[in-house]
Enzyme design. Structure first.
Site, mmCIF file in Angstrom:
data_model
loop_
_atom_site.group_PDB
_atom_site.id
_atom_site.type_symbol
_atom_site.label_atom_id
_atom_site.label_comp_id
_atom_site.label_asym_id
_atom_site.label_seq_id
_atom_site.Cartn_x
_atom_site.Cartn_y
_atom_site.Cartn_z
ATOM 1 N N ASP A 42 0.833 -1.201 0.000
ATOM 2 C CA ASP A 42 0.000 0.000 0.000
ATOM 3 C C ASP A 42 0.867 1.250 0.000
ATOM 4 O O ASP A 42 0.475 2.292 0.523
ATOM 5 C CB ASP A 42 -0.915 0.000 1.233
ATOM 6 C CG ASP A 42 -2.025 1.030 1.120
ATOM 7 O OD1 ASP A 42 -2.564 1.429 2.186
ATOM 8 O OD2 ASP A 42 -2.353 1.445 -0.018
ATOM 9 N N LYS A 88 2.937 3.450 -5.692
ATOM 10 C CA LYS A 88 2.363 2.479 -6.647
ATOM 11 C C LYS A 88 3.396 2.014 -7.667
ATOM 12 O O LYS A 88 3.316 0.886 -8.141
ATOM 13 C CB LYS A 88 1.113 3.074 -7.327
ATOM 14 C CG LYS A 88 0.114 3.664 -6.320
ATOM 15 C CD LYS A 88 -0.176 2.708 -5.153
ATOM 16 C CE LYS A 88 -0.766 3.444 -3.960
ATOM 17 N NZ LYS A 88 -0.830 2.598 -2.712
ATOM 18 N N ASP A 116 -3.206 -3.006 -2.537
ATOM 19 C CA ASP A 116 -4.249 -1.987 -2.596
ATOM 20 C C ASP A 116 -4.079 -1.143 -3.860
ATOM 21 O O ASP A 116 -3.002 -1.088 -4.452
ATOM 22 C CB ASP A 116 -4.161 -1.072 -1.361
ATOM 23 C CG ASP A 116 -5.360 -0.141 -1.239
ATOM 24 O OD1 ASP A 116 -5.218 0.938 -0.644
ATOM 25 O OD2 ASP A 116 -6.456 -0.486 -1.760
ATOM 26 N N ASN A 117 -5.166 -0.498 -4.298
ATOM 27 C CA ASN A 117 -5.119 0.529 -5.349
ATOM 28 C C ASN A 117 -4.717 0.036 -6.722
ATOM 29 O O ASN A 117 -4.123 0.792 -7.509
ATOM 30 C CB ASN A 117 -4.169 1.662 -4.960
ATOM 31 C CG ASN A 117 -4.456 2.202 -3.590
ATOM 32 O OD1 ASN A 117 -3.632 2.098 -2.689
ATOM 33 N ND2 ASN A 117 -5.637 2.767 -3.398
ATOM 34 N N GLU A 157 -11.310 4.275 -1.291
ATOM 35 C CA GLU A 157 -11.779 4.555 0.076
ATOM 36 C C GLU A 157 -12.661 5.805 0.141
ATOM 37 O O GLU A 157 -12.342 6.847 -0.409
ATOM 38 C CB GLU A 157 -10.585 4.724 1.033
ATOM 39 C CG GLU A 157 -9.469 5.617 0.541
ATOM 40 C CD GLU A 157 -8.366 4.853 -0.172
ATOM 41 O OE1 GLU A 157 -8.639 3.778 -0.748
ATOM 42 O OE2 GLU A 157 -7.231 5.323 -0.184
HETATM 43 O O1 LIG Z 1 -0.180 6.978 -2.784
HETATM 44 C C1 LIG Z 1 -0.822 6.244 -2.056
HETATM 45 N N1 LIG Z 1 -0.237 5.541 -1.069
HETATM 46 C C2 LIG Z 1 1.228 5.673 -0.848
HETATM 47 C C3 LIG Z 1 1.538 6.925 0.005
HETATM 48 C C4 LIG Z 1 3.028 7.183 0.152
HETATM 49 C C5 LIG Z 1 3.781 5.969 0.638
HETATM 50 C C6 LIG Z 1 5.127 6.349 1.173
HETATM 51 N N2 LIG Z 1 5.850 5.111 1.470
HETATM 52 C C7 LIG Z 1 5.648 4.321 2.532
HETATM 53 C C8 LIG Z 1 6.544 3.272 2.408
HETATM 54 N N3 LIG Z 1 7.279 3.452 1.286
HETATM 55 C C9 LIG Z 1 6.861 4.591 0.711
HETATM 56 C C10 LIG Z 1 -2.312 6.160 -2.203
HETATM 57 C C11 LIG Z 1 -2.976 7.150 -2.955
HETATM 58 C C12 LIG Z 1 -4.370 7.121 -3.088
HETATM 59 C C13 LIG Z 1 -5.066 8.178 -3.880
HETATM 60 C C14 LIG Z 1 -6.142 7.841 -4.711
HETATM 61 C C15 LIG Z 1 -6.805 8.827 -5.448
HETATM 62 C C16 LIG Z 1 -6.388 10.158 -5.357
HETATM 63 F F1 LIG Z 1 -7.037 11.114 -6.061
HETATM 64 C C17 LIG Z 1 -5.305 10.494 -4.544
HETATM 65 C C18 LIG Z 1 -4.651 9.512 -3.812
HETATM 66 C C19 LIG Z 1 -5.132 6.108 -2.466
HETATM 67 C C20 LIG Z 1 -4.473 5.118 -1.729
HETATM 68 O O2 LIG Z 1 -5.180 4.119 -1.115
HETATM 69 C C21 LIG Z 1 -3.071 5.130 -1.597
HETATM 70 O O3 LIG Z 1 -2.488 4.110 -0.874
HETATM 71 MG MG LIG Z 2 -3.914 2.560 -0.557
#
Ligand SMILES: O=C(NCCCCCn1ccnc1)c1cc(-c2ccc(F)cc2)cc(O)c1O
Ligand SMILES: [Mg+2]
Length: 214
Positions: free
Chosen positions: A141, A144, A169-170, A199
């Protein structure tokens, strides 16, 4: 400086949740995201699918990539057998600090090892730092565009065994097309898509469950 969304979420958990009660923490975060500010937790709909897969696998070794505020960490940790711990990786130190407090508020700090850093650096260290042989369950998660390089890293580091379950996820929104193509076309995985929604929205999204065949 102005508070961050995760910090405001933590305040909502402390105000509306009950200390030591994971269900109340999950509900408080979902309420905050539905009525105050949207945030990128896996959410209640996909979270229920996550719950069912974790319950089915009943893992002894668990890795989560992307802690964020600890919502899915709490969802997973509350279902683990006594004595089982999950390792969760978070890149952003400000979010990691909030997640530690949310996980502690839920009373699950003894079941969680939160490690700050990048998955690319930390995955090769899993065996030596945490005495892990292989993972029974992995929840992806995080960034991406890291899903595909990291699953290849799991293979290269010998961290998967016959039957290891990866849940991503996603896979639709924001989307992980290269990862999907890989797990769906590789003879080394049995993959299944669980349709749901992004979500707290009506936008299409879903989870991909991939079982490593050895
Ligand atoms: O980017 C996401 N997650 C990673 C965050 C940073 C991780 C940092 N990290 C941690 C460990 N190694 C690196 C994410 C984005 C969205 C989303 C969907 C639509 C929208 F319009 C805007 C956003 C929905 C999710 O469910 C997500 O998980
Ligand atoms: Mg997610």
């Amino acid at each position: 400086t102005r508070s961050t969304r995760p910090q405001r979420m933590l305040k909502a958990v402390q105000k509306n949740g009950t200390k030591g009660n994971p269900e109340s923490v999950i509900s408080a975060i979902d309420y905050f995201c539905k009525h105050s500010e949207w945030a990128m937790n896996v959410g209640d709909e996909k979270g229920s699918i996550l719950d069912s897969v974790v319950t089915e696998v009943n893992p002894s070794t668990v890795l989560e990539l992307g802690t964020y505020c600890g919502y899915s960490t709490v969802r997973i940790a509350r279902l683990l057998s006594p004595g089982t711990k999950l390792i969760t990786l978070e890149f952003n130190p400000v979010n990691a600090a909030v997640a530690r407090q949310i996980i502690a508020y839920a009373g699950l700090q003894d079941k969680v090892i939160l490690v700050e850093g990048s998955s690319g650096d930390l995955i090769p260290q899993m065996k030596e730092r945490f005495g892990i042989m292989t993972f029974d369950f992995i929840f992806l998660d995080h960034w991406k565009d890291r899903y595909l390089p990291d699953i290849k890293l799991f293979e290269e580091c010998g961290l998967l065994r016959k039957g290891s379950v990866l849940l991503a996820d996603n896979v639709i929104c924001p989307g992980t097309p290269e990862y999907l193509e890989y797990v769906r076309n590789s003879p080394r995985y049995e993959s299944k898509y669980y349709p749901a929604h992004l979500e707290y929205t009506k936008v299409e999204d879903g989870l991909e469950k991939s079982v490593f065949l050895g």
